[in-house]
Design a protein around this motif. Structure first.
Motif, PDB file in Angstrom:
ATOM      1  N   ARG A 513       6.498  13.813  -1.049  1.00 57.61           N
ATOM      2  CA  ARG A 513       6.140  13.707   0.370  1.00 57.61           C
ATOM      3  C   ARG A 513       4.700  13.244   0.550  1.00 57.61           C
ATOM      4  NH1 ARG A 513       8.979  18.783   0.368  1.00 57.61           N
ATOM      5  NH2 ARG A 513      11.033  18.619   1.371  1.00 57.61           N
ATOM      6  N   ALA A 514       3.780  13.779  -0.266  1.00 62.16           N
ATOM      7  CA  ALA A 514       2.375  13.382  -0.135  1.00 62.16           C
ATOM      8  C   ALA A 514       2.199  11.897  -0.421  1.00 62.16           C
ATOM      9  CB  ALA A 514       1.509  14.210  -1.080  1.00 62.16           C
ATOM     10  N   PHE A 515       2.931  11.377  -1.426  1.00 56.49           N
ATOM     11  CA  PHE A 515       2.827   9.947  -1.756  1.00 56.49           C
ATOM     12  C   PHE A 515       3.292   9.085  -0.580  1.00 56.49           C
ATOM     13  CE2 PHE A 515       5.420   6.296  -3.160  1.00 56.49           C
ATOM     14  CZ  PHE A 515       4.405   5.484  -3.653  1.00 56.49           C
ATOM     15  N   TYR A 516       4.477   9.400  -0.030  1.00 57.37           N
ATOM     16  CA  TYR A 516       4.990   8.581   1.066  1.00 57.37           C
ATOM     17  C   TYR A 516       4.137   8.725   2.326  1.00 57.37           C
ATOM     18  CZ  TYR A 516       9.167   7.414  -1.588  1.00 57.37           C
ATOM     19  OH  TYR A 516      10.025   6.916  -2.527  1.00 57.37           O
ATOM     20  N   ALA A 517       3.528   9.912   2.533  1.00 56.24           N
ATOM     21  CA  ALA A 517       2.641  10.081   3.682  1.00 56.24           C
ATOM     22  C   ALA A 517       1.406   9.194   3.560  1.00 56.24           C
ATOM     23  CB  ALA A 517       2.224  11.548   3.813  1.00 56.24           C
ATOM     24  N   GLU A 518       0.829   9.082   2.329  1.00 58.92           N
ATOM     25  CA  GLU A 518      -0.342   8.224   2.137  1.00 58.92           C
ATOM     26  C   GLU A 518       0.015   6.753   2.319  1.00 58.92           C
ATOM     27  OE1 GLU A 518      -3.425   8.868   1.785  1.00 58.92           O
ATOM     28  OE2 GLU A 518      -3.279  11.052   1.696  1.00 58.92           O
ATOM     29  N   VAL A 519       1.188   6.337   1.815  1.00 61.50           N
ATOM     30  CA  VAL A 519       1.599   4.937   1.993  1.00 61.50           C
ATOM     31  C   VAL A 519       1.803   4.630   3.473  1.00 61.50           C
ATOM     32  CG1 VAL A 519       3.391   3.247   1.478  1.00 61.50           C
ATOM     33  CG2 VAL A 519       2.624   4.802  -0.304  1.00 61.50           C
ATOM     34  N   GLU A 520       2.398   5.595   4.224  1.00 56.63           N
ATOM     35  CA  GLU A 520       2.608   5.374   5.654  1.00 56.63           C
ATOM     36  C   GLU A 520       1.278   5.249   6.386  1.00 56.63           C
ATOM     37  OE1 GLU A 520       5.133   7.265   9.385  1.00 56.63           O
ATOM     38  OE2 GLU A 520       4.578   8.530   7.696  1.00 56.63           O
ATOM     39  N   ARG A 521       0.266   6.074   6.001  1.00 51.30           N
ATOM     40  CA  ARG A 521      -1.061   5.963   6.617  1.00 51.30           C
ATOM     41  C   ARG A 521      -1.653   4.592   6.362  1.00 51.30           C
ATOM     42  NH1 ARG A 521      -5.233   9.714   4.723  1.00 51.30           N
ATOM     43  NH2 ARG A 521      -6.393   8.629   6.343  1.00 51.30           N
ATOM     44  N   ALA A 522      -1.481   4.071   5.139  1.00 50.30           N
ATOM     45  CA  ALA A 522      -2.017   2.748   4.817  1.00 50.30           C
ATOM     46  C   ALA A 522      -1.321   1.667   5.646  1.00 50.30           C
ATOM     47  CB  ALA A 522      -1.859   2.469   3.326  1.00 50.30           C
ATOM     48  N   LEU A 523       0.000   1.733   5.756  1.00 44.50           N
ATOM     49  CA  LEU A 523       0.741   0.722   6.511  1.00 44.50           C
ATOM     50  C   LEU A 523       0.385   0.757   7.992  1.00 44.50           C
ATOM     51  CD1 LEU A 523       4.248   1.112   4.816  1.00 44.50           C
ATOM     52  CD2 LEU A 523       2.739  -0.860   4.615  1.00 44.50           C
ATOM     53  N   ARG A 524       0.366   1.970   8.576  1.00 41.58           N
ATOM     54  CA  ARG A 524       0.064   2.076  10.002  1.00 41.58           C
ATOM     55  C   ARG A 524      -1.385   1.686  10.295  1.00 41.58           C
ATOM     56  NH1 ARG A 524       3.380   4.573  13.602  1.00 41.58           N
ATOM     57  NH2 ARG A 524       5.328   5.432  12.807  1.00 41.58           N
ATOM     58  N   GLY A 525      -2.327   2.182   9.465  1.00 46.71           N
ATOM     59  CA  GLY A 525      -3.726   1.868   9.693  1.00 46.71           C
ATOM     60  C   GLY A 525      -4.012   0.388   9.558  1.00 46.71           C
ATOM     61  N   PHE A 526      -3.396  -0.284   8.568  1.00 43.98           N
ATOM     62  CA  PHE A 526      -3.605  -1.715   8.361  1.00 43.98           C
ATOM     63  C   PHE A 526      -3.143  -2.502   9.586  1.00 43.98           C
ATOM     64  CE2 PHE A 526      -1.725  -5.787   7.000  1.00 43.98           C
ATOM     65  CZ  PHE A 526      -2.847  -6.399   6.462  1.00 43.98           C
ATOM     66  N   LEU A 527      -1.949  -2.169  10.088  1.00 42.07           N
ATOM     67  CA  LEU A 527      -1.416  -2.916  11.230  1.00 42.07           C
ATOM     68  C   LEU A 527      -2.202  -2.612  12.500  1.00 42.07           C
ATOM     69  CD1 LEU A 527       0.770  -4.977  11.600  1.00 42.07           C
ATOM     70  CD2 LEU A 527       2.350  -3.175  12.275  1.00 42.07           C
ATOM     71  N   ALA A 528      -2.635  -1.338  12.679  1.00 39.97           N
ATOM     72  CA  ALA A 528      -3.422  -0.985  13.860  1.00 39.97           C
ATOM     73  C   ALA A 528      -4.753  -1.737  13.870  1.00 39.97           C
ATOM     74  CB  ALA A 528      -3.665   0.526  13.911  1.00 39.97           C
ATOM     75  N   ASP A 529      -5.404  -1.861  12.691  1.00 42.99           N
ATOM     76  CA  ASP A 529      -6.658  -2.603  12.615  1.00 42.99           C
ATOM     77  C   ASP A 529      -6.434  -4.085  12.876  1.00 42.99           C
ATOM     78  OD1 ASP A 529      -8.165  -0.385  12.104  1.00 42.99           O
ATOM     79  OD2 ASP A 529      -8.078  -0.568   9.934  1.00 42.99           O
ATOM     80  N   LYS A 530      -5.386  -4.661  12.313  1.00 34.67           N
ATOM     81  CA  LYS A 530      -5.126  -6.082  12.493  1.00 34.67           C
ATOM     82  C   LYS A 530      -4.823  -6.420  13.951  1.00 34.67           C
ATOM     83  CE  LYS A 530      -5.634  -8.221   8.571  1.00 34.67           C
ATOM     84  NZ  LYS A 530      -6.604  -9.341   8.462  1.00 34.67           N
TER      85      LYS A 530
END
Length: 601
Positions: A513-530
């Motif tokens: 769960r911790a791994f998938y939560a970190e990947v989701e943060r990276a995906l969401r944060g990247f798209l929000a910044d872009k």
């Protein structure tokens, strides 16, 4: 009693083995069926997609589910096996229950579920689900022996009529009259149109007793947030979901249940999802009459103070002006004040620090601006009072606060060419020509052409290249300071790479769960910044439409949101992913980021 139970278990084991032995000789026929329960569900209500595989108690692989993201939100799953003996024939079955929350109104067809078992590929028939706001019963748990009146969650707001940017305290309170062993927040409301400040809570919130319609309930606040509406009009505080583990007791269905733990004396843990109802808030626009020019947009309270680190300074030396803004309200969105500095001061952009206190659901704190000033001419300099205005919601009036004027003694010589300082004129040093040599020059021809040498062109063009590079770098810095979208877009890849490194660090841990939560943060944060949107207000449908508008290929967009959906499902699924699966998904998410990056370039 212990000897009797042991003897009974041996007796039934002998019977089962004697009856089941003929099944080994003839392979059972495998069938699979799917159903949704209930078939008609209220909006934001929970329903279950049940897949029953008869003829075996295990599948060769995880069933392949149809696409349901358009009208439902995945919650979690559970499975069970059963065995029946009818007229001497023993049958076994595997039942998998997938829990969803309905998020869109209408009639929908749930496609076929594919199941691999016994070397065969089996498919279910499509089933129909209807989501309607007219369904009675409200938002509650699924039919698991726990009714909607046994456990529910309510979004309590301190006020439903506010001004724009006025804080609203929202407390999500859980009511229960059944035994809840644990709970988790899994579907946090995005609350589009609000600035969200999360209130830190306790790991074990205190419980109390309350009466609701004459019935006693145990209740506790499981989450608190402070919302600041960003515009006038009718705004909706969206529902939030909680998954609670409820201990229920079931009636025994057979003598086997009484012996092997299925009777009323044991009970079982049932996952139950409850969702709060949406709350509408009327947001009033801030009044235009009486609005001062120094209005900051803050609704609440402000106090301003200013100081310099020294009262006297030499010209061309730096002095620091510290401006401290203390108050209550949405301080994070507070813009830097407009300050009328002396014209002969060189002023650098401020360094901003903040300290926000969100305890007791009151957002208050300080925001500090530090300006570096360089005076270029001597004299007594006065920095006028710095005024900032705010709106007091209780009195419905504007108010202002200002700092004291600051005096600064500047000594030394004026800096030539500085703004505000006098520029020196051209001084005539000679009025006649000073001859260096009277005789005829001794000139001679050089071998070859100077312009044919590579070194000549390097020396000639190097200043031009350096000048162009300096202009481009300066333009880049100015744009980073003034264009928030450009700055976020530039740092999006770097921030995403840092978050992915965190995900790689937890990849080897047992809990996925911790791994998938970190990947989701990276995906969401990247798209929000872009896309230059707030991560707290990130909405997948809006982001997907914006990517299409910017020319990102549909395949890249679908793969990106497929990775987000898999992260969301994996975070609430049982922690069983292998390191190879996580590594493969990590590479897949990185490739999806690269594809979107190339599409936005």
């Amino acid at each position: 009693m212990r000897g009797l139970a042991w003897a009974a278990s041996v007796f039934f084991a002998v019977i089962v083995s004697g009856v089941a032995s003929p099944l080994d000789a003839a392979a059972p026929q495998l069938t699979v069926n799917a159903s949704v329960s209930p078939a008609v569900v209220p909006l934001n209500g929970q329903f279950t997609l049940e897949v029953e595989l008869r003829g075996t108690n295990r599948a060769d692989a995880e069933p392949s589910l149809p696409a349901m993201e358009d009208f439902s939100l995945y919650i979690g799953q559970s499975s069970s096996t059963s065995m029946q003996m009818i007229n001497g024939v023993t049958t076994v079955s595997l039942t998998i229950q997938y829990r969803y929350r309905a998020i869109r109104e209408g009639a929908f067809q749930v496609g076929a579920v594919e199941v691999e078992a016994g070397g065969q590929l089996l498919r279910t028939r499509p089933v129909t689900l209807t989501v309607s706001t007219s369904v009675a019963g409200g938002v509650g748990p699924d039919p698991s022996g726990v009714g909607a009146e046994d456990i529910f969650i309510v979004a309590e707001v301190d006020k439903t009529r506010v001004y724009e940017n006025e804080p609203i305290e929202v407390s999500y309170r859980l009511f229960t009259r059944v035994n809840v062993s644990s709970y988790s927040l899994f579907d946090l409301a995005e609350n589009e149109g609000f600035w969200v400040e999360e209130v830190p809570g306790l790991r074990n919130p205190p419980a109390e007793q309350r009466l609701v319609d004459g019935q006693p309930y145990t209740t506790a606040v499981v989450r608190r947030v402070v919302l600041f509406p960003t515009g006038p009009g009718t705004r909706t505080i969206e529902p939030m979901s909680v998954e609670a583990s409820v201990r229920v007791r079931r009636q025994s269905r057979s003598l086997l249940d009484d012996f092997f733990g299925g009777g009323t004396f044991f009970g079982s843990q049932e996952p139950t999802v409850i969702t709060s109802r949406p709350v509408e808030v009327e947001v009033l626009p801030l009044p235009v009459p009486g609005r001062p020019g120094s209005f900051t947009g803050l609704v609440g309270r402000l106090n301003v103070s200013a100081s310099v680190d020294r009262s006297s300074v030499e010209t061309n030396d730096a002095v620091t002006l510290r401006l401290t803004v203390e108050g209550e309200g949405n301080l994070r969105s507070l813009a830097a004040p407009v300050i009328d500095f002396p014209t002969d001061f060189e002023v650098f952009p401020p360094e901003v620090t903040e300290s926000i206190d969100r305890s007791d659901a009151r957002v208050r704190g300080t925001r500090t601006y530090e300006y570096v000033l360089i005076p270029r001419s001597p004299g007594e300099k006065i920095i006028p009072p710095i005024e900032m205005s705010y709106f007091d919601a209780e009195s419905a009036l504007y108010a202002s606060t200002a700092s004291q004027p600051l005096r600064l003694d500047v000594t030394g010589d004026p800096v030539i060419g500085a703004a505000g300082g006098g520029r020196a004129g051209v001084e005539t040093l000679r009025e006649d020509i000073r001859f260096i040599q009277i005789g005829p020059p001794n000139l001679g021809a050089l071998e070859g052409s100077l312009t044919a040498a590579p070194g000549f062109w390097i020396v000639a063009l190097l200043p031009l290249v350096a000048l162009l590079g300096a202009l481009g770098l300066r333009r880049h810095w100015d744009r980073l300071e003034g264009d928030v979208a450009y700055a976020r877009g530039r740092r999006a890849g770097r921030v995403a790479k840092k978050r992915l490194s965190h995900a790689r660090a937890v990849m080897s841990q047992a809990d996925a769960r911790a791994f998938y939560a970190e990947v989701e943060r990276a995906l969401r944060g990247f798209l929000a910044d872009k896309l230059n949107v707030a991560e707290a207000g990130f909405m997948s449908q809006v982001a997907e439409a914006e990517l299409g508008r910017r020319g990102v290929p549909t395949v890249a967009t679908q793969e990106y949101f497929a990775c987000l959906g898999e992260c969301d499902r994996a975070r609430f699924a049982p922690p069983g992913s292998s390191e190879e699966e996580k590594s493969g998904f990590f590479d897949r998410a990185a490739e999806a980021m690269t594809a979107v990056q190339e599409g936005l370039s």
